[in-house]
Design a protein around this motif. Structure first.
Motif, PDB file in Angstrom:
ATOM      1  N   PHE A   1    -120.583 -19.320  26.330  1.00 17.57           N
ATOM      2  CA  PHE A   1    -121.338 -20.524  26.684  1.00 17.57           C
ATOM      3  C   PHE A   1    -122.826 -20.212  26.854  1.00 17.57           C
ATOM      4  O   PHE A   1    -123.682 -20.866  26.267  1.00 17.57           O
ATOM      5  CB  PHE A   1    -120.781 -21.151  27.965  1.00 17.57           C
ATOM      6  N   TRP A   2    -123.162 -19.210  27.687  1.00 19.12           N
ATOM      7  CA  TRP A   2    -124.561 -18.952  28.022  1.00 19.12           C
ATOM      8  C   TRP A   2    -125.305 -18.164  26.953  1.00 19.12           C
ATOM      9  O   TRP A   2    -126.543 -18.190  26.930  1.00 19.12           O
ATOM     10  CB  TRP A   2    -124.679 -18.296  29.384  1.00 19.12           C
ATOM     11  N   SER A   3    -124.605 -17.495  26.045  1.00 17.54           N
ATOM     12  CA  SER A   3    -125.316 -16.814  24.956  1.00 17.54           C
ATOM     13  C   SER A   3    -125.656 -17.779  23.821  1.00 17.54           C
ATOM     14  O   SER A   3    -126.437 -17.451  22.934  1.00 17.54           O
ATOM     15  CB  SER A   3    -124.523 -15.606  24.441  1.00 17.54           C
TER      16      SER A   3
ATOM     17  N   TYR B   1    -128.022 -22.730  26.652  1.00 15.69           N
ATOM     18  CA  TYR B   1    -128.972 -22.106  27.568  1.00 15.69           C
ATOM     19  C   TYR B   1    -130.160 -23.029  27.826  1.00 15.69           C
ATOM     20  O   TYR B   1    -130.514 -23.294  28.975  1.00 15.69           O
ATOM     21  CB  TYR B   1    -129.422 -20.758  27.008  1.00 15.69           C
ATOM     22  N   GLU B   2    -130.766 -23.506  26.774  1.00 12.08           N
ATOM     23  CA  GLU B   2    -131.946 -24.369  26.923  1.00 12.08           C
ATOM     24  C   GLU B   2    -131.610 -25.695  27.617  1.00 12.08           C
ATOM     25  O   GLU B   2    -132.384 -26.201  28.408  1.00 12.08           O
ATOM     26  CB  GLU B   2    -132.599 -24.641  25.569  1.00 12.08           C
ATOM     27  N   LYS B   3    -130.452 -26.232  27.330  1.00  9.24           N
ATOM     28  CA  LYS B   3    -130.065 -27.523  27.876  1.00  9.24           C
ATOM     29  C   LYS B   3    -129.672 -27.470  29.356  1.00  9.24           C
ATOM     30  O   LYS B   3    -129.950 -28.386  30.122  1.00  9.24           O
ATOM     31  CB  LYS B   3    -128.912 -28.092  27.054  1.00  9.24           C
ATOM     32  N   TYR B   4    -129.013 -26.382  29.789  1.00  7.79           N
ATOM     33  CA  TYR B   4    -128.411 -26.346  31.113  1.00  7.79           C
ATOM     34  C   TYR B   4    -128.963 -25.299  32.067  1.00  7.79           C
ATOM     35  O   TYR B   4    -128.545 -25.248  33.225  1.00  7.79           O
ATOM     36  CB  TYR B   4    -126.901 -26.106  30.999  1.00  7.79           C
ATOM     37  N   LYS B   5    -129.887 -24.454  31.620  1.00  8.51           N
ATOM     38  CA  LYS B   5    -130.354 -23.348  32.491  1.00  8.51           C
ATOM     39  C   LYS B   5    -131.045 -23.850  33.752  1.00  8.51           C
ATOM     40  O   LYS B   5    -130.923 -23.254  34.803  1.00  8.51           O
ATOM     41  CB  LYS B   5    -131.264 -22.397  31.738  1.00  8.51           C
TER      42      LYS B   5
ATOM     43  N   TYR C   1    -130.391 -16.634  38.445  1.00  4.07           N
ATOM     44  CA  TYR C   1    -130.224 -15.198  38.187  1.00  4.07           C
ATOM     45  C   TYR C   1    -128.893 -14.934  37.475  1.00  4.07           C
ATOM     46  O   TYR C   1    -128.845 -14.164  36.502  1.00  4.07           O
ATOM     47  CB  TYR C   1    -130.303 -14.416  39.504  1.00  4.07           C
ATOM     48  N   LEU C   2    -127.835 -15.573  37.929  1.00  3.36           N
ATOM     49  CA  LEU C   2    -126.522 -15.382  37.304  1.00  3.36           C
ATOM     50  C   LEU C   2    -126.507 -15.874  35.860  1.00  3.36           C
ATOM     51  O   LEU C   2    -125.850 -15.268  35.003  1.00  3.36           O
ATOM     52  CB  LEU C   2    -125.432 -16.077  38.119  1.00  3.36           C
ATOM     53  N   ILE C   3    -127.222 -16.928  35.572  1.00  3.27           N
ATOM     54  CA  ILE C   3    -127.301 -17.422  34.188  1.00  3.27           C
ATOM     55  C   ILE C   3    -127.935 -16.362  33.288  1.00  3.27           C
ATOM     56  O   ILE C   3    -127.460 -16.132  32.173  1.00  3.27           O
ATOM     57  CB  ILE C   3    -128.062 -18.761  34.119  1.00  3.27           C
ATOM     58  N   GLU C   4    -128.980 -15.707  33.770  1.00  6.54           N
ATOM     59  CA  GLU C   4    -129.629 -14.652  32.977  1.00  6.54           C
ATOM     60  C   GLU C   4    -128.673 -13.479  32.748  1.00  6.54           C
ATOM     61  O   GLU C   4    -128.619 -12.915  31.656  1.00  6.54           O
ATOM     62  CB  GLU C   4    -130.919 -14.182  33.648  1.00  6.54           C
ATOM     63  N   ILE C   5    -127.911 -13.131  33.771  1.00  7.48           N
ATOM     64  CA  ILE C   5    -126.918 -12.054  33.642  1.00  7.48           C
ATOM     65  C   ILE C   5    -125.854 -12.460  32.616  1.00  7.48           C
ATOM     66  O   ILE C   5    -125.491 -11.685  31.730  1.00  7.48           O
ATOM     67  CB  ILE C   5    -126.262 -11.743  35.008  1.00  7.48           C
ATOM     68  N   ALA C   6    -125.364 -13.686  32.721  1.00  9.44           N
ATOM     69  CA  ALA C   6    -124.320 -14.181  31.808  1.00  9.44           C
ATOM     70  C   ALA C   6    -124.839 -14.251  30.373  1.00  9.44           C
ATOM     71  O   ALA C   6    -124.118 -13.914  29.428  1.00  9.44           O
ATOM     72  CB  ALA C   6    -123.832 -15.556  32.255  1.00  9.44           C
ATOM     73  N   LYS C   7    -126.071 -14.665  30.211  1.00 11.80           N
ATOM     74  CA  LYS C   7    -126.674 -14.758  28.878  1.00 11.80           C
ATOM     75  C   LYS C   7    -126.679 -13.393  28.191  1.00 11.80           C
ATOM     76  O   LYS C   7    -126.541 -13.290  26.972  1.00 11.80           O
ATOM     77  CB  LYS C   7    -128.105 -15.289  29.006  1.00 11.80           C
ATOM     78  N   ASN C   8    -126.795 -12.350  28.992  1.00  7.34           N
ATOM     79  CA  ASN C   8    -126.809 -10.980  28.469  1.00  7.34           C
ATOM     80  C   ASN C   8    -125.431 -10.316  28.481  1.00  7.34           C
ATOM     81  O   ASN C   8    -125.329  -9.099  28.339  1.00  7.34           O
ATOM     82  CB  ASN C   8    -127.812 -10.142  29.265  1.00  7.34           C
ATOM     83  N   ASN C   9    -124.395 -11.135  28.679  1.00  8.30           N
ATOM     84  CA  ASN C   9    -123.009 -10.637  28.667  1.00  8.30           C
ATOM     85  C   ASN C   9    -122.801  -9.469  29.631  1.00  8.30           C
ATOM     86  O   ASN C   9    -122.212  -8.447  29.271  1.00  8.30           O
ATOM     87  CB  ASN C   9    -122.577 -10.211  27.261  1.00  8.30           C
TER      88      ASN C   9
ATOM     89  N   PRO D   1    -118.293 -23.261  32.376  1.00  9.99           N
ATOM     90  CA  PRO D   1    -117.444 -22.144  32.840  1.00  9.99           C
ATOM     91  C   PRO D   1    -117.851 -21.631  34.219  1.00  9.99           C
ATOM     92  O   PRO D   1    -118.943 -21.913  34.714  1.00  9.99           O
ATOM     93  CB  PRO D   1    -117.672 -21.064  31.778  1.00  9.99           C
ATOM     94  N   LEU D   2    -116.970 -20.847  34.798  1.00 13.19           N
ATOM     95  CA  LEU D   2    -117.173 -20.263  36.126  1.00 13.19           C
ATOM     96  C   LEU D   2    -118.307 -19.245  36.116  1.00 13.19           C
ATOM     97  O   LEU D   2    -118.116 -18.103  35.696  1.00 13.19           O
ATOM     98  CB  LEU D   2    -115.907 -19.544  36.579  1.00 13.19           C
ATOM     99  N   LEU D   3    -119.456 -19.634  36.579  1.00 14.98           N
ATOM    100  CA  LEU D   3    -120.624 -18.762  36.553  1.00 14.98           C
ATOM    101  C   LEU D   3    -120.466 -17.544  37.460  1.00 14.98           C
ATOM    102  O   LEU D   3    -120.965 -16.466  37.162  1.00 14.98           O
ATOM    103  CB  LEU D   3    -121.864 -19.572  36.952  1.00 14.98           C
ATOM    104  N   THR D   4    -119.755 -17.693  38.544  1.00 17.23           N
ATOM    105  CA  THR D   4    -119.667 -16.605  39.519  1.00 17.23           C
ATOM    106  C   THR D   4    -118.590 -15.563  39.196  1.00 17.23           C
ATOM    107  O   THR D   4    -118.445 -14.599  39.935  1.00 17.23           O
ATOM    108  CB  THR D   4    -119.450 -17.167  40.932  1.00 17.23           C
ATOM    109  N   VAL D   5    -117.892 -15.724  38.093  1.00 18.58           N
ATOM    110  CA  VAL D   5    -116.872 -14.736  37.715  1.00 18.58           C
ATOM    111  C   VAL D   5    -117.503 -13.370  37.419  1.00 18.58           C
ATOM    112  O   VAL D   5    -116.845 -12.343  37.502  1.00 18.58           O
ATOM    113  CB  VAL D   5    -116.014 -15.214  36.513  1.00 18.58           C
ATOM    114  N   ILE D   6    -118.789 -13.348  37.128  1.00 18.25           N
ATOM    115  CA  ILE D   6    -119.459 -12.093  36.774  1.00 18.25           C
ATOM    116  C   ILE D   6    -119.977 -11.330  37.987  1.00 18.25           C
ATOM    117  O   ILE D   6    -120.544 -10.252  37.840  1.00 18.25           O
ATOM    118  CB  ILE D   6    -120.610 -12.327  35.773  1.00 18.25           C
ATOM    119  N   VAL D   7    -119.776 -11.879  39.182  1.00 26.38           N
ATOM    120  CA  VAL D   7    -120.149 -11.162  40.400  1.00 26.38           C
ATOM    121  C   VAL D   7    -118.912 -10.372  40.833  1.00 26.38           C
ATOM    122  O   VAL D   7    -117.876 -10.955  41.137  1.00 26.38           O
ATOM    123  CB  VAL D   7    -120.616 -12.119  41.513  1.00 26.38           C
ATOM    124  N   VAL D   8    -119.038  -9.040  40.811  1.00 24.74           N
ATOM    125  CA  VAL D   8    -117.860  -8.184  40.985  1.00 24.74           C
ATOM    126  C   VAL D   8    -118.058  -7.161  42.107  1.00 24.74           C
ATOM    127  O   VAL D   8    -119.182  -6.867  42.511  1.00 24.74           O
ATOM    128  CB  VAL D   8    -117.507  -7.463  39.662  1.00 24.74           C
TER     129      VAL D   8
END
Length: 135
Positions: free
Chosen positions: A121-123, A128-132, A11-19, A64-71
């Motif tokens: 990174f995730w956009s 995205y395809e390699k690491y999702k 779920y966080l990857i999808e959020i990060a992909k969408n900035n 990168p730190l995936l959880t930085v976007i949880v605020v």
């Protein structure tokens, strides 16, 4: 990594992909994690530990730190902006593999720097395809 953590990571990857960012409480609600973030609950600590495990996994993989976007839903009083919890910064600075100077940067500087790295990174469609998928 447990199925629950894999679900949060995806779920966080999808959020990060969408900035974008997500509030702790919204993440728990959307994924039906069942956390109670009232003041007398220890769920915030438990959830923080789960997010820390995801961060450790990503850092160990050189990402990168995936959880930085949880605020936090409440804006930080010093910066008038939604930022990760203090627990995020305290746990992250303990990761030996992670290289940023937490002593000289403000929480806002760390958030902005790490969010940009994460979003870049995730956009990237190749990343995205390699690491999702969890591997």
């Amino acid at each position: 990594m447990t199925h629950r953590l894999i679900k949060i990571r995806s779920y966080l990857i999808e959020i990060a992909k969408n900035n974008d960012t997500v509030f702790y409480s919204d993440l728990s609600k959307v994924l039906n994690l069942g956390y109670d973030f009232s003041n007398d609950s220890k769920d915030g600590i438990l959830f923080g530990n789960e997010l820390s495990e995801i961060s450790r996994y990503e850092i160990n993989k050189g990402r990168p730190l995936l959880t930085v976007i949880v605020v936090n839903k409440l804006k930080d009083k010093n910066y008038n902006q939604h930022l990760p919890s203090k627990m995020f910064y305290n746990k992250t600075k303990r990761f030996k593999q992670y290289k940023t100077d937490f002593r000289t940067k403000t929480n806002l500087e760390i958030f902005n720097e790490q969010s940009k790295l994460l979003f870049d990174f995730w956009s990237d469609s190749q990343n995205y395809e390699k690491y999702k998928d969890f591997k």
